[in-house]
Design an enzyme around this catalytic site. Structure first.
Site, short mmCIF file in Angstrom:
data_model
loop_
_atom_site.label_atom_id
_atom_site.label_comp_id
_atom_site.label_asym_id
_atom_site.label_seq_id
_atom_site.Cartn_x
_atom_site.Cartn_y
_atom_site.Cartn_z
N ARG A 27 -15.13 7.29 13.85
CA ARG A 27 -13.96 8.16 13.68
C ARG A 27 -14.40 9.62 13.58
NH1 ARG A 27 -11.65 10.66 9.56
NH2 ARG A 27 -12.68 9.51 7.87
N LEU B 298 -1.22 7.28 2.48
CA LEU B 298 -0.46 8.04 3.47
C LEU B 298 0.28 7.14 4.45
CD1 LEU B 298 -2.83 11.03 4.25
CD2 LEU B 298 -0.69 11.05 2.98
N ALA B 299 -0.38 6.09 4.94
CA ALA B 299 0.28 5.20 5.89
C ALA B 299 1.42 4.43 5.23
CB ALA B 299 -0.73 4.23 6.50
N GLY B 300 1.15 3.83 4.07
CA GLY B 300 2.16 3.01 3.41
C GLY B 300 3.32 3.81 2.87
N HIS C 50 -18.22 5.56 4.13
CA HIS C 50 -17.01 6.35 3.88
C HIS C 50 -15.74 5.72 4.44
CE1 HIS C 50 -14.43 9.80 3.38
NE2 HIS C 50 -14.27 9.96 4.68
N HIS D 23 -20.72 8.66 6.36
CA HIS D 23 -20.40 10.09 6.31
C HIS D 23 -21.67 10.86 5.99
CE1 HIS D 23 -18.48 13.87 5.42
NE2 HIS D 23 -17.29 13.38 5.73
N ARG E 70 -19.94 12.43 13.05
CA ARG E 70 -20.53 11.92 11.82
C ARG E 70 -21.67 10.94 12.05
NH1 ARG E 70 -14.88 11.08 8.37
NH2 ARG E 70 -14.58 13.31 7.94
N LEU F 280 -6.28 11.01 8.33
CA LEU F 280 -4.96 11.42 7.85
C LEU F 280 -3.98 11.47 9.00
CD1 LEU F 280 -5.97 14.32 5.40
CD2 LEU F 280 -5.96 11.85 5.03
N GLY G 158 0.82 -1.20 0.00
CA GLY G 158 0.00 0.00 0.00
C GLY G 158 0.86 1.25 0.00
#
Length: 646
Positions: free
Chosen positions: A443, A44-46, A409, A267, A338, A449, A41
């Site tokens: 969340r 952003l994390a990967g 979402h 969402h 949410r 992010l 992946g």
């Protein structure tokens, strides 16, 4: 029942992460060159993990199914990233961010992990600014913030409505630097289809080259999954069309427990469904709720006139409008979390006040904000989002309210991990949305992010050495060994079976049926009869899929239908696990709303006595139901209470 040990350090919560890092085992720079790490992946994390591990000196192999890491779904994130900088001087702190996240998740997340996330958040902003991420700034040049749901402070940093894109470009630049330096090798257009275990430890992967169809083998001392969430099990979601659960699902089948699979996020601000054959939904950023006011007509006669287009929204006077979030939740208004905003929209639409021709939409209105701030200011804040909406709907939000409705979402559930982000398979890590770790049952906006970059830049690089320190004498693994050969053969056999089904219906036909079944029975509202019905229907749908799906093309070529078939087959199995998890959790919490368990005024009713735990499921084979294990959640700092945003 398996005993789950999260490995949380002792001591006060504010000292745990510092204490862990001080005592963790390290790997000497010369030994890092001997160790290989696979990262699956490049979101952003990967991307952040691969870049950081490469810079530390490890040999990293990073995989993505896209043609470039820049196309990872993180690019679609719009609104912002949270951090406890307290630049507006409005009372924010690391503790308050921690508290808001625990409360927003309805007290179903692990305190130690969440505090660490809040603690690391400020370092993320410093790093991204150093990379050149163009966060919004005030006139004097200082970084500015805006508010998001579930908080009474402004802590969200943003780059207009393109925050995910800008953060991903920062991570991609760091990754590209390590690729150029030779520390990271990129394998694009690869679909990771299985994990390889050697003597019980994760030692590699089996991937399909999406261009040639070749089955490839890759070995390493540790494997990191950063493959995002599984919202596409619902078919219609805001996720990219290629987002899937398959790498995580293969890990689950190899012994990694799956945590809280039924915790999915709806969402509240998405463009409503407009047709039977629609294949994707579009997010409208939560940041719009800073200035947009959500309403429906107070009287059904006005609803009928709107649906028949006898009147325009602007024709309905303010006194005849129901700003229902402001009415029900005066303390937070339109910036409730949410799950709360989504259920409120559903309640109004189910009561017959939906404003679209389908009855499934509410208004998000910017007229007051435009009068107060001016169109130029609103355009500077949200212009690209307004343009996106107008291109899709052919209405200008400057002139008429947006129509929005909740949609799938994000997924809070994922692979169970301990404090070090390791799954129950030694050497196999899961980071970002791929794990269950930080968000509990709901969340908060702008925290995805934050988690992805916290895990990739700061947490995993500090924890993985604790495992790899014992691997420095382990020689590199041969991808032609028996374990890799057997795994590759099983992957090819499954592909052949799928390809040779010879049925009459497309993959999308079954994916659409699965999505409708999951949305109706395990979506925004759930009930025991609906969940039991889903448990009866899912095996039948899965059986029909494997008997009647049609996959054109061949194995040894570019074949997107074969890609989708593998993923949908996994979604069909995942759906059943989600339903089982939702059925056993006899309470309402966050995004998991059981209609039998609600307060008199329609809010989620938790059962802390019986369900203050992480539900971690173990795969027991094709013919056996998954087994539930529990990790009890101990709240030492924040005491669970009935959430109130009123």
């Amino acid at each position: 029942m398996m005993r789950l040990n999260a490995g949380i350090p002792e001591g006060p919560i504010a000292d745990k992460w510092t204490a862990y890092r001080s005592a963790a085992k390290l790997v000497n720079p010369n030994n890092k060159r001997k160790l290989d790490i696979i990262v699956v992946g490049t979101g952003l994390a990967g991307a952040s993990a691969a870049a950081t591990l490469g810079q530390l000196g490890y040999n990293v192999k990073v995989f993505c199914y896209q043609d470039t890491p820049r196309r990872a779904h993180s690019i679609a994130a719009q609104g912002g990233i949270n951090a406890a900088k307290n630049y507006p001087n409005d009372g924010d702190s690391v503790y308050r961010l921690f508290y808001d996240t625990i409360k927003g998740g309805d007290y179903r997340s692990r305190e130690a992990n969440v505090y660490r996330l809040a603690e690391v958040s400020n370092q993320i902003i410093d790093l991204c600014v150093a990379q050149g991420v163009p966060f919004a700034r005030e006139y004097g040049g200082l970084l500015t913030n805006r508010s998001f749901g579930g908080a009474q402070v402004s802590r969200t940093f943003y780059a207009r409505g393109q925050t995910g894109q800008q953060l991903l470009l920062g991570a991609y630049s760091a990754l590209s630097r390590q690729i150029d330096a030779g520390n990271v090798t990129l394998y694009n257009r690869r679909d990771v289809l299985d994990m390889v275990l050697v003597e019980g430890k994760a030692r590699g992967i089996i991937a399909r080259n999406l261009v040639t169809g070749a089955i490839e083998r890759f070995a390493a001392h540790a494997v990191v999954l950063a493959t995002g969430g599984y919202g596409n099990v619902f078919y219609l979601s805001t996720n990219a069309m290629g987002s899937n659960v398959s790498p995580a699902w293969s890990a689950y089948k190899k012994g990694a427990l799956f945590g809280n699979p039924s915790f999915t996020q709806i969402h509240p601000t998405c463009i409503p469904v407009h047709g039977e054959f629609q294949s994707k939904l579009t997010l409208m950023s939560e940041s719009l709720r800073n200035d947009g006011r959500i309403w429906v007509p107070a009287y059904k006669k006005d609803v009928d006139r709107l649906r028949s287009k006898e009147v325009k929204p602007s024709d309905i006077p303010d006194s005849d409008r129901d700003y229902y979030l402001e009415r029900r939740y005066p303390a937070f208004g339109n910036l409730v979390p949410r799950d709360v905003a989504s259920r409120a929209a559903k309640e109004r639409c189910d009561a017959g006040y939906g404003v679209s021709s389908t009855g499934f939409a509410v208004f998000l209105d910017f007229a007051d904000a435009i009068k107060r701030k001016g169109q130029g200011t609103i355009d500077a804040l949200y212009g690209n989002l307004f343009q996106m909406y107008e291109q899709i709907v052919a209405d200008s939000p400057y002139e008429t309210p947006m129509m929005i409705y909740p949609a799938v979402h994000y997924t809070m559930g994922g692979l169970w991990v301990d404090y070090e982000l390791m799954t129950t398979v030694p050497g196999l890590y899961a980071i970002g949305e791929c794990n269950f770790s930080d968000h509990g049952a709901n969340r908060l906006g702008a925290s995805a992010l934050m988690q992805g970059l916290a895990d990739g830049y700061f947490i995993l690089p500090a924890t993985i050495s604790n495992y790899l320190a014992a691997e420095i004498h382990t020689p590199r693994f041969d991808p032609d060994s028996s374990e890799f050969t057997l795994a590759a053969e099983k992957v090819r056999e499954r592909l052949v079976r799928l390809k040779n089904t010879g049925g009459k219906q497309s993959v999308d036909h079954y994916h659409r049926q699965l999505g409708r079944l999951m949305w109706e029975n395990c979506g925004m509202a759930r009930s025991q009869p609906g969940l039991e019905e889903a448990l009866e229907r899912l095996p039948l749908l899965r059986e029909e899929f494997h008997a009647n799906v049609r996959i054109p093309g061949s194995l040894d070529e570019y074949n997107p239908e074969l890609e989708k078939a593998w993923r949908v087959a996994d979604f069909l199995e995942l759906g059943e696990l989600m339903v089982r998890d939702a059925l056993q959790r006899r309470e309402s919490c966050g995004g998991h709303f059981r209609e039998e368990y609600q307060t008199p005024d329609g809010e989620a009713l938790r059962n802390d006595e019986d369900f203050t735990f992480v539900g971690a499921w173990e795969y027991k084979g094709k013919s056996c139901a998954a087994e539930l294990h529990r990790e009890d959640l101990n709240f030492e700092v924040v005491k669970p209470s009935q959430r109130s945003y009123k």
